[in-house]
Design a protein around this motif. Structure first.
Motif, PDB file in Angstrom:
ATOM      1  N   SER A  27     -15.430   6.072  -4.563  1.00  0.00           N
ATOM      2  CA  SER A  27     -14.785   4.797  -4.858  1.00  0.00           C
ATOM      3  C   SER A  27     -15.870   3.773  -5.185  1.00  0.00           C
ATOM      4  O   SER A  27     -17.026   3.944  -4.791  1.00  0.00           O
ATOM      5  N   PRO A  28     -15.531   2.701  -5.905  1.00  0.00           N
ATOM      6  CA  PRO A  28     -16.536   1.713  -6.310  1.00  0.00           C
ATOM      7  C   PRO A  28     -17.303   1.081  -5.146  1.00  0.00           C
ATOM      8  O   PRO A  28     -18.482   0.799  -5.264  1.00  0.00           O
ATOM      9  N   ALA A  29     -16.649   0.877  -4.012  1.00  0.00           N
ATOM     10  CA  ALA A  29     -17.290   0.209  -2.871  1.00  0.00           C
ATOM     11  C   ALA A  29     -17.596   1.184  -1.736  1.00  0.00           C
ATOM     12  O   ALA A  29     -17.701   0.779  -0.579  1.00  0.00           O
ATOM     13  N   ALA A  30     -17.765   2.452  -2.079  1.00  0.00           N
ATOM     14  CA  ALA A  30     -18.062   3.464  -1.055  1.00  0.00           C
ATOM     15  C   ALA A  30     -19.320   3.084  -0.293  1.00  0.00           C
ATOM     16  O   ALA A  30     -20.355   2.771  -0.877  1.00  0.00           O
ATOM     17  N   GLY A  31     -19.223   3.065   1.032  1.00  0.00           N
ATOM     18  CA  GLY A  31     -20.356   2.728   1.875  1.00  0.00           C
ATOM     19  C   GLY A  31     -20.604   1.243   2.054  1.00  0.00           C
ATOM     20  O   GLY A  31     -21.456   0.843   2.835  1.00  0.00           O
ATOM     21  N   LEU A  32     -19.890   0.405   1.315  1.00  0.00           N
ATOM     22  CA  LEU A  32     -20.075  -1.043   1.409  1.00  0.00           C
ATOM     23  C   LEU A  32     -19.021  -1.716   2.288  1.00  0.00           C
ATOM     24  O   LEU A  32     -19.272  -2.779   2.853  1.00  0.00           O
ATOM     25  N   LEU A  33     -17.844  -1.126   2.351  1.00  0.00           N
ATOM     26  CA  LEU A  33     -16.712  -1.752   3.037  1.00  0.00           C
ATOM     27  C   LEU A  33     -16.087  -0.774   4.011  1.00  0.00           C
ATOM     28  O   LEU A  33     -16.221   0.438   3.826  1.00  0.00           O
ATOM     29  N   PRO A  34     -15.390  -1.234   5.010  1.00  0.00           N
ATOM     30  CA  PRO A  34     -14.943  -2.599   5.277  1.00  0.00           C
ATOM     31  C   PRO A  34     -16.008  -3.407   6.029  1.00  0.00           C
ATOM     32  O   PRO A  34     -16.902  -2.847   6.662  1.00  0.00           O
ATOM     33  N   VAL A  35     -15.886  -4.734   5.921  1.00  0.00           N
ATOM     34  CA  VAL A  35     -16.717  -5.663   6.689  1.00  0.00           C
ATOM     35  C   VAL A  35     -15.813  -6.766   7.223  1.00  0.00           C
ATOM     36  O   VAL A  35     -14.759  -7.065   6.653  1.00  0.00           O
ATOM     37  N   SER A  36     -16.247  -7.375   8.329  1.00  0.00           N
ATOM     38  CA  SER A  36     -15.490  -8.503   8.866  1.00  0.00           C
ATOM     39  C   SER A  36     -16.457  -9.507   9.473  1.00  0.00           C
ATOM     40  O   SER A  36     -17.543  -9.136   9.948  1.00  0.00           O
ATOM     41  N   HIS A  37     -16.060 -10.758   9.428  1.00  0.00           N
ATOM     42  CA  HIS A  37     -16.789 -11.865  10.039  1.00  0.00           C
ATOM     43  C   HIS A  37     -15.730 -12.775  10.643  1.00  0.00           C
ATOM     44  O   HIS A  37     -14.903 -13.331   9.907  1.00  0.00           O
ATOM     45  N   GLY A  38     -15.738 -12.893  11.957  1.00  0.00           N
ATOM     46  CA  GLY A  38     -14.696 -13.671  12.619  1.00  0.00           C
ATOM     47  C   GLY A  38     -13.350 -13.047  12.333  1.00  0.00           C
ATOM     48  O   GLY A  38     -13.165 -11.848  12.489  1.00  0.00           O
TER      49      GLY A  38
ATOM     50  N   LEU B 253     -12.019 -12.940   9.358  1.00  0.00           N
ATOM     51  CA  LEU B 253     -11.996 -12.540   7.948  1.00  0.00           C
ATOM     52  C   LEU B 253     -12.309 -11.052   7.805  1.00  0.00           C
ATOM     53  O   LEU B 253     -13.267 -10.552   8.398  1.00  0.00           O
ATOM     54  N   VAL B 254     -11.493 -10.367   7.008  1.00  0.00           N
ATOM     55  CA  VAL B 254     -11.670  -8.927   6.800  1.00  0.00           C
ATOM     56  C   VAL B 254     -11.680  -8.646   5.297  1.00  0.00           C
ATOM     57  O   VAL B 254     -10.783  -9.062   4.570  1.00  0.00           O
ATOM     58  N   LEU B 255     -12.708  -7.925   4.855  1.00  0.00           N
ATOM     59  CA  LEU B 255     -12.829  -7.502   3.467  1.00  0.00           C
ATOM     60  C   LEU B 255     -12.818  -5.981   3.455  1.00  0.00           C
ATOM     61  O   LEU B 255     -13.625  -5.342   4.125  1.00  0.00           O
ATOM     62  N   GLN B 256     -11.861  -5.411   2.697  1.00  0.00           N
ATOM     63  CA  GLN B 256     -11.778  -3.953   2.611  1.00  0.00           C
ATOM     64  C   GLN B 256     -11.386  -3.531   1.206  1.00  0.00           C
ATOM     65  O   GLN B 256     -10.784  -4.297   0.458  1.00  0.00           O
ATOM     66  N   GLU B 257     -11.731  -2.298   0.886  1.00  0.00           N
ATOM     67  CA  GLU B 257     -11.400  -1.761  -0.429  1.00  0.00           C
ATOM     68  C   GLU B 257      -9.935  -1.382  -0.478  1.00  0.00           C
ATOM     69  O   GLU B 257      -9.395  -0.826   0.487  1.00  0.00           O
ATOM     70  N   SER B 258      -9.277  -1.706  -1.570  1.00  0.00           N
ATOM     71  CA  SER B 258      -7.878  -1.327  -1.760  1.00  0.00           C
ATOM     72  C   SER B 258      -7.801   0.152  -2.107  1.00  0.00           C
ATOM     73  O   SER B 258      -8.664   0.682  -2.797  1.00  0.00           O
ATOM     74  N   ASP B 259      -6.767   0.791  -1.642  1.00  0.00           N
ATOM     75  CA  ASP B 259      -6.559   2.212  -1.922  1.00  0.00           C
ATOM     76  C   ASP B 259      -5.705   2.344  -3.174  1.00  0.00           C
ATOM     77  O   ASP B 259      -4.522   2.641  -3.109  1.00  0.00           O
ATOM     78  N   ILE B 260      -6.315   2.097  -4.321  1.00  0.00           N
ATOM     79  CA  ILE B 260      -5.599   2.150  -5.600  1.00  0.00           C
ATOM     80  C   ILE B 260      -6.051   3.397  -6.352  1.00  0.00           C
ATOM     81  O   ILE B 260      -7.244   3.614  -6.549  1.00  0.00           O
ATOM     82  N   GLN B 261      -5.090   4.204  -6.744  1.00  0.00           N
ATOM     83  CA  GLN B 261      -5.401   5.447  -7.435  1.00  0.00           C
ATOM     84  C   GLN B 261      -5.347   5.306  -8.955  1.00  0.00           C
ATOM     85  O   GLN B 261      -6.139   5.910  -9.649  1.00  0.00           O
ATOM     86  N   GLU B 262      -4.393   4.510  -9.446  1.00  0.00           N
ATOM     87  CA  GLU B 262      -4.197   4.416 -10.898  1.00  0.00           C
ATOM     88  C   GLU B 262      -4.070   2.962 -11.334  1.00  0.00           C
ATOM     89  O   GLU B 262      -3.414   2.163 -10.676  1.00  0.00           O
ATOM     90  N   ILE B 263      -4.716   2.650 -12.459  1.00  0.00           N
ATOM     91  CA  ILE B 263      -4.557   1.354 -13.113  1.00  0.00           C
ATOM     92  C   ILE B 263      -4.416   1.626 -14.609  1.00  0.00           C
ATOM     93  O   ILE B 263      -5.282   2.267 -15.212  1.00  0.00           O
ATOM     94  N   TRP B 264      -3.320   1.146 -15.180  1.00  0.00           N
ATOM     95  CA  TRP B 264      -3.063   1.316 -16.610  1.00  0.00           C
ATOM     96  C   TRP B 264      -2.993  -0.047 -17.282  1.00  0.00           C
ATOM     97  O   TRP B 264      -2.288  -0.931 -16.817  1.00  0.00           O
ATOM     98  N   SER B 265      -3.721  -0.214 -18.368  1.00  0.00           N
ATOM     99  CA  SER B 265      -3.632  -1.416 -19.189  1.00  0.00           C
ATOM    100  C   SER B 265      -2.515  -1.193 -20.208  1.00  0.00           C
ATOM    101  O   SER B 265      -2.476  -0.158 -20.876  1.00  0.00           O
ATOM    102  N   ILE B 266      -1.608  -2.159 -20.304  1.00  0.00           N
ATOM    103  CA  ILE B 266      -0.488  -2.068 -21.242  1.00  0.00           C
ATOM    104  C   ILE B 266      -0.508  -3.304 -22.132  1.00  0.00           C
ATOM    105  O   ILE B 266      -0.385  -4.424 -21.642  1.00  0.00           O
ATOM    106  N   ALA B 267      -0.682  -3.109 -23.425  1.00  0.00           N
ATOM    107  CA  ALA B 267      -0.675  -4.201 -24.403  1.00  0.00           C
ATOM    108  C   ALA B 267       0.432  -3.907 -25.422  1.00  0.00           C
ATOM    109  O   ALA B 267       0.235  -3.107 -26.343  1.00  0.00           O
ATOM    110  N   PRO B 268       1.611  -4.527 -25.235  1.00  0.00           N
ATOM    111  CA  PRO B 268       2.726  -4.254 -26.154  1.00  0.00           C
ATOM    112  C   PRO B 268       2.350  -4.560 -27.604  1.00  0.00           C
ATOM    113  O   PRO B 268       1.663  -5.544 -27.882  1.00  0.00           O
ATOM    114  N   PHE B 269       2.790  -3.682 -28.511  1.00  0.00           N
ATOM    115  CA  PHE B 269       2.571  -3.935 -29.927  1.00  0.00           C
ATOM    116  C   PHE B 269       3.344  -5.189 -30.337  1.00  0.00           C
ATOM    117  O   PHE B 269       4.295  -5.599 -29.660  1.00  0.00           O
TER     118      PHE B 269
END
Length: 180
Positions: free
Chosen positions: A8-19, A21-37
């Motif tokens: 994953s893009p943030a492998a080994g970098l996340l999750p982190v927290s301060h107080g 606040l929590v920053l974690q990688e989203s578990d997203i498998q697919e992203i499709w760009s759709i541009a209608p003609f």
């Protein structure tokens, strides 16, 4: 032969927290760009409604059905996140799954964190709102979720995104403790 393993893009970098606040990688498998003609926006919206039970969202918004989201991503461009693509769309379609780093930032002071690196005033965003802006020097898609924000930057900026957000999170956490 070389044996490659997907990371994953943030492998080994996340999750982190301060107080709180929590920053974690989203578990997203697919992203499709759709541009209608040209002139096909209604047909694309109808096809998505039929197959995924959601239509193209208005500018600056996102729609959700289950784990799938459809985001406005810019002029005449939408991202289908977390779902397979319907068989036939009258649109230019591109698989963007490996191109993005997607993280969530949650906690009581998320707006204060983002105010340090984003030029937009995000305090008035409602759940389901989408904005294109900068996070530091990175172009980003910002989606308001119930208890924070989903942030999307190009995959190559994953380490920079985590670094910038961690610095801002530390600063906000320190300031909240000063007022105690």
């Amino acid at each position: 032969m070389v044996d490659l393993a997907a990371k994953s893009p943030a492998a080994g970098l996340l999750p982190v927290s301060h107080g709180d606040l929590v920053l974690q990688e989203s578990d997203i498998q697919e992203i499709w760009s759709i541009a209608p003609f040209s002139g096909a926006e209604r047909a694309v919206s109808a096809a998505l409604r039929k197959s995924l039970k959601m239509s193209l969202p208005p500018i600056g918004r996102a729609t959700r059905t289950g784990s799938a989201k459809l985001l406005w991503a810019g002029r005449d461009v939408y991202f289908l996140v977390g779902s397979g693509l319907p068989a036939k769309l009258n649109a230019a379609v591109t698989d963007q799954s490996d191109a993005w780093c997607c993280v969530t930032l949650e906690g009581a002071h998320v707006e204060a964190v983002l105010a340090r690196i984003c030029p937009l005033d995000l305090r008035n965003m409602e759940t389901g709102s989408v904005a294109r802006s900068l996070l530091g020097h990175m172009t980003a898609i910002i989606v308001k979720i119930d208890n924070g924000y989903e942030l999307m930057v190009f995959r190559a900026f994953a380490k920079t995104l985590v670094h910038e957000l961690q610095d801002a999170m530390r600063s906000v956490d320190a300031q909240t403790h000063l007022s105690d």
